[in-house]
Design an enzyme around this catalytic site. Sequence first.
Site, PDB file in Angstrom:
ATOM      1  N   GLU A 165       1.572   1.565  -5.298  1.00 28.65           N
ATOM      2  CA  GLU A 165       2.913   1.255  -4.776  1.00 28.65           C
ATOM      3  C   GLU A 165       2.889   1.258  -3.248  1.00 28.65           C
ATOM      4  O   GLU A 165       1.930   1.720  -2.632  1.00 28.65           O
ATOM      5  CB  GLU A 165       3.957   2.264  -5.277  1.00 28.65           C
ATOM      6  CG  GLU A 165       3.800   3.653  -4.697  1.00 28.65           C
ATOM      7  CD  GLU A 165       5.071   4.506  -4.854  1.00 28.65           C
ATOM      8  OE1 GLU A 165       6.174   3.950  -5.043  1.00 28.65           O
ATOM      9  OE2 GLU A 165       4.955   5.735  -4.759  1.00 28.65           O
ATOM     10  N   ARG A 171       8.740   3.358   4.284  1.00 24.60           N
ATOM     11  CA  ARG A 171       9.420   4.344   5.141  1.00 24.60           C
ATOM     12  C   ARG A 171       8.372   5.243   5.759  1.00 24.60           C
ATOM     13  O   ARG A 171       7.186   5.108   5.469  1.00 24.60           O
ATOM     14  CB  ARG A 171      10.357   5.186   4.275  1.00 24.60           C
ATOM     15  CG  ARG A 171       9.586   5.825   3.123  1.00 24.60           C
ATOM     16  CD  ARG A 171      10.376   6.839   2.349  1.00 24.60           C
ATOM     17  NE  ARG A 171       9.750   7.139   1.074  1.00 24.60           N
ATOM     18  CZ  ARG A 171       8.746   7.969   0.898  1.00 24.60           C
ATOM     19  NH1 ARG A 171       8.196   8.598   1.932  1.00 24.60           N
ATOM     20  NH2 ARG A 171       8.231   8.186  -0.305  1.00 24.60           N
ATOM     21  N   GLU A 216      -0.169   2.699  -1.143  1.00 28.65           N
ATOM     22  CA  GLU A 216      -0.833   3.744  -1.922  1.00 28.65           C
ATOM     23  C   GLU A 216      -1.777   3.163  -2.970  1.00 28.65           C
ATOM     24  O   GLU A 216      -1.440   2.183  -3.641  1.00 28.65           O
ATOM     25  CB  GLU A 216       0.221   4.614  -2.628  1.00 28.65           C
ATOM     26  CG  GLU A 216       1.135   5.344  -1.666  1.00 28.65           C
ATOM     27  CD  GLU A 216       1.989   6.411  -2.338  1.00 28.65           C
ATOM     28  OE1 GLU A 216       2.354   7.385  -1.652  1.00 28.65           O
ATOM     29  OE2 GLU A 216       2.309   6.275  -3.543  1.00 28.65           O
ATOM     30  N   ASN A 266       5.229   2.548  -0.029  1.00 31.30           N
ATOM     31  CA  ASN A 266       6.405   3.294   0.426  1.00 31.30           C
ATOM     32  C   ASN A 266       6.869   2.695   1.749  1.00 31.30           C
ATOM     33  O   ASN A 266       6.133   2.674   2.734  1.00 31.30           O
ATOM     34  CB  ASN A 266       6.088   4.778   0.585  1.00 31.30           C
ATOM     35  CG  ASN A 266       5.942   5.448  -0.767  1.00 31.30           C
ATOM     36  OD1 ASN A 266       6.614   5.064  -1.728  1.00 31.30           O
ATOM     37  ND2 ASN A 266       5.072   6.416  -0.863  1.00 31.30           N
ATOM     38  N   ARG A 273       2.128  21.622   2.470  1.00 29.88           N
ATOM     39  CA  ARG A 273       3.585  21.713   2.394  1.00 29.88           C
ATOM     40  C   ARG A 273       3.972  23.102   1.889  1.00 29.88           C
ATOM     41  O   ARG A 273       3.693  23.448   0.745  1.00 29.88           O
ATOM     42  CB  ARG A 273       4.134  20.675   1.404  1.00 29.88           C
ATOM     43  CG  ARG A 273       3.751  19.247   1.746  1.00 29.88           C
ATOM     44  CD  ARG A 273       4.502  18.288   0.825  1.00 29.88           C
ATOM     45  NE  ARG A 273       4.027  16.916   1.027  1.00 29.88           N
ATOM     46  CZ  ARG A 273       4.593  15.853   0.496  1.00 29.88           C
ATOM     47  NH1 ARG A 273       5.659  15.997  -0.287  1.00 29.88           N
ATOM     48  NH2 ARG A 273       4.125  14.641   0.709  1.00 29.88           N
ATOM     49  N   GLU A 300       0.885   1.075 -17.052  1.00 30.24           N
ATOM     50  CA  GLU A 300      -0.417   0.934 -16.386  1.00 30.24           C
ATOM     51  C   GLU A 300      -1.458   1.664 -17.209  1.00 30.24           C
ATOM     52  O   GLU A 300      -1.149   2.623 -17.915  1.00 30.24           O
ATOM     53  CB  GLU A 300      -0.385   1.616 -15.006  1.00 30.24           C
ATOM     54  CG  GLU A 300       0.208   0.799 -13.899  1.00 30.24           C
ATOM     55  CD  GLU A 300       0.282   1.567 -12.565  1.00 30.24           C
ATOM     56  OE1 GLU A 300      -0.160   2.736 -12.503  1.00 30.24           O
ATOM     57  OE2 GLU A 300       0.778   0.983 -11.609  1.00 30.24           O
ATOM     58  N   LYS A 301      -2.686   1.260 -17.045  1.00 34.62           N
ATOM     59  CA  LYS A 301      -3.798   2.032 -17.589  1.00 34.62           C
ATOM     60  C   LYS A 301      -3.756   3.391 -16.898  1.00 34.62           C
ATOM     61  O   LYS A 301      -3.566   3.468 -15.680  1.00 34.62           O
ATOM     62  CB  LYS A 301      -5.096   1.301 -17.248  1.00 34.62           C
ATOM     63  CG  LYS A 301      -6.340   2.056 -17.586  1.00 34.62           C
ATOM     64  CD  LYS A 301      -6.857   1.617 -18.927  1.00 34.62           C
ATOM     65  CE  LYS A 301      -8.043   2.470 -19.367  1.00 34.62           C
ATOM     66  NZ  LYS A 301      -8.175   2.502 -20.827  1.00 34.62           N
ATOM     67  N   TYR A 302      -3.891   4.469 -17.647  1.00 31.18           N
ATOM     68  CA  TYR A 302      -3.932   5.795 -17.020  1.00 31.18           C
ATOM     69  C   TYR A 302      -5.357   6.057 -16.571  1.00 31.18           C
ATOM     70  O   TYR A 302      -6.294   6.020 -17.366  1.00 31.18           O
ATOM     71  CB  TYR A 302      -3.468   6.875 -18.002  1.00 31.18           C
ATOM     72  CG  TYR A 302      -3.485   8.255 -17.368  1.00 31.18           C
ATOM     73  CD1 TYR A 302      -2.549   8.603 -16.401  1.00 31.18           C
ATOM     74  CD2 TYR A 302      -4.456   9.191 -17.721  1.00 31.18           C
ATOM     75  CE1 TYR A 302      -2.573   9.855 -15.798  1.00 31.18           C
ATOM     76  CE2 TYR A 302      -4.485  10.447 -17.123  1.00 31.18           C
ATOM     77  CZ  TYR A 302      -3.541  10.772 -16.156  1.00 31.18           C
ATOM     78  OH  TYR A 302      -3.569  12.009 -15.568  1.00 31.18           O
ATOM     79  N   GLY A 306       9.177   9.792  -6.200  1.00 28.05           N
ATOM     80  CA  GLY A 306       9.167  11.252  -6.186  1.00 28.05           C
ATOM     81  C   GLY A 306       8.425  11.854  -7.369  1.00 28.05           C
ATOM     82  O   GLY A 306       8.659  13.000  -7.738  1.00 28.05           O
TER      83      GLY A 306
HETATM   84  P1  ADP Z   1       6.032   7.852  -7.294  1.00 28.90           P
HETATM   85  O1  ADP Z   1       6.626   6.601  -6.741  1.00 28.90           O
HETATM   86  O2  ADP Z   1       6.938   8.545  -8.262  1.00 28.90           O
HETATM   87  O3  ADP Z   1       5.442   8.750  -6.262  1.00 28.90           O
HETATM   88  P2  ADP Z   1       3.407   6.696  -7.844  1.00 28.90           P
HETATM   89  O4  ADP Z   1       3.266   5.400  -8.542  1.00 28.90           O
HETATM   90  O5  ADP Z   1       3.219   6.709  -6.373  1.00 28.90           O
HETATM   91  O6  ADP Z   1       4.812   7.345  -8.234  1.00 28.90           O
HETATM   92  O7  ADP Z   1       2.405   7.757  -8.477  1.00 28.90           O
HETATM   93  C1  ADP Z   1       2.446   9.124  -8.120  1.00 28.90           C
HETATM   94  C2  ADP Z   1       1.242   9.844  -8.680  1.00 28.90           C
HETATM   95  O8  ADP Z   1       1.189   9.697 -10.111  1.00 28.90           O
HETATM   96  C3  ADP Z   1      -0.100   9.310  -8.213  1.00 28.90           C
HETATM   97  O9  ADP Z   1      -0.474   9.838  -6.961  1.00 28.90           O
HETATM   98  C4  ADP Z   1      -1.012   9.785  -9.326  1.00 28.90           C
HETATM   99  O10 ADP Z   1      -1.294  11.163  -9.217  1.00 28.90           O
HETATM  100  C5  ADP Z   1      -0.148   9.588 -10.564  1.00 28.90           C
HETATM  101  N1  ADP Z   1      -0.361   8.238 -11.141  1.00 28.90           N
HETATM  102  C6  ADP Z   1       0.399   7.142 -10.942  1.00 28.90           C
HETATM  103  N2  ADP Z   1      -0.099   6.077 -11.617  1.00 28.90           N
HETATM  104  C7  ADP Z   1      -1.202   6.521 -12.246  1.00 28.90           C
HETATM  105  C8  ADP Z   1      -2.188   5.890 -13.093  1.00 28.90           C
HETATM  106  N3  ADP Z   1      -2.107   4.595 -13.430  1.00 28.90           N
HETATM  107  N4  ADP Z   1      -3.215   6.656 -13.546  1.00 28.90           N
HETATM  108  C9  ADP Z   1      -3.308   7.969 -13.222  1.00 28.90           C
HETATM  109  N5  ADP Z   1      -2.423   8.608 -12.439  1.00 28.90           N
HETATM  110  C10 ADP Z   1      -1.378   7.903 -11.956  1.00 28.90           C
END
Ligand code: ADP
Length: 447
Positions: A288, A292, A275, A290, A336, A200-202, A164
């Site tokens: 990740e 569901r 994703e 999901n 949404r 993770e690397k951003y 989320g």
């Molecule tokens: P959640 O499970 O909380 O939805 P996610 O891992 O799917 O988390 O990440 C949700 C959002 O966070 C991604 O769509 C992206 O916008 C941002 N994000 C996640 N990981 C990274 C990353 N390594 N670098 C940049 N943005 C990230």
Amino acid sequence: MFSKLFIANRGEIAVRIVRACRDLGIRSVVGYSEADRDSLAVQLADESICIGPGPSAKSYLNIPNIITAALLTGCEAVHPGYGFLSENPYLPEICEHCGIVFVGPPAESLREMGDKARARERMASVGVPTVPGTNRALRNLAEAREIAASIGYPVILKAAMGGGGRGMRVARNEAELSHYYPLAEAEAETAFARADLYLEKYIERPRHVEVQVLADRHGTTLDLGTRDCSTQRRYQKVIEEAPAPALPAATLQSIAEDAVRGAAAIGYVNAGTVEFLVDGEGRYYFIEMNTRLQVEHPVTEELTGVDLVRQQIRIAAGEPIELPDREPSGHVIECRVTAEDPERDFRPVVGTVTAYRPPGGPGIRVDSHLWAGYTIPPYYDSLLAKIIARGRNRDEAIARLDRALAETVIEGVVTTVPFLRRLLASPDFRDRNLHTEAVRSLLAEAR
Ligand code: ADP
């Protein structure tokens, strides 16, 4: 096929599942909280039964109540929708003990993909590219610093059990990492009952591209193409579209193949979403899975003509996936609509919807649980409606979506409709310059 199915959810997704049941000739039973007594799902379902008081912990997250209600009403299957218990491995396990079919993947898949550090490791082991980072929970801050130094800043700290869009912190240097580490740990513990973090690397200004997969028990695992969900606010999706625009066909194909390979490798069954983030150079990385149905599933349904909820129920009943009967065509965009006040930092609002006039016309679909007189309970998320527009191409889909938003009347509560129209009109969105920070830039400009 089942003759009766229990819906352990609320809002628009409960309505969506009632409709899929009706189309399949299955009787639906909605389990509702005291706060949802008058909900549209209750009105449309064949039967309904109260599963507890308004707060989710006492109703929509209350497994004993849900199982008892499903057994009492003679249901053979439980559909968890999204959110709530949909990714909780205990639900399928207890269902199995009670002779009820869970409409979703095996508990083991929920466990494996629910721990996001473990999921990364699993995907990497079958050759799916992942963002550089750690494949298991970090031991302590010292280890986080070491790893961050080796992969380079900025980095993002994430909760292993997160979801989320919550519990993520970006650190641009060692001082920030040291500052955020204990905060992120505490947040993870509070929100997800496990303090484990990974790193993770951003990736700067990435795109979020995901793949819808379906897998049955007859050996078929397939993809239904990509969706772009880059238009986000605070890591939460606001606008989603299919297919993901402005990417080479070879990249789209390769992402889809990796998603299918990853899902097949873990023995995945039912509908799931893999994703990825795509960087400025077009490289993509798994983030990740999901396990569901997604909120944004209608964009894929409209693009491909496949009813995903129907397929979920068929797969759970042991039947094979019905293959699409046409090629994917055109372009589909969903937004949404939420009960949030953009003027007050998107604070959720509650109240009674005094008037409701949904949009319509060519290419428009509305998935919503609203009705005039409906009172929004304070306990749940603020989604009011998903408006989905289909066009022959992206420009036509945008024009139709804007037409639909202009037609939409929701009175009595503040909604994000005007904000969504601004987003759709923004040059970056129109020019396919999609990335996850676009909304923040747009909001900053408006200030
Ligand atoms: P959640 O499970 O909380 O939805 P996610 O891992 O799917 O988390 O990440 C949700 C959002 O966070 C991604 O769509 C992206 O916008 C941002 N994000 C996640 N990981 C990274 C990353 N390594 N670098 C940049 N943005 C990230």
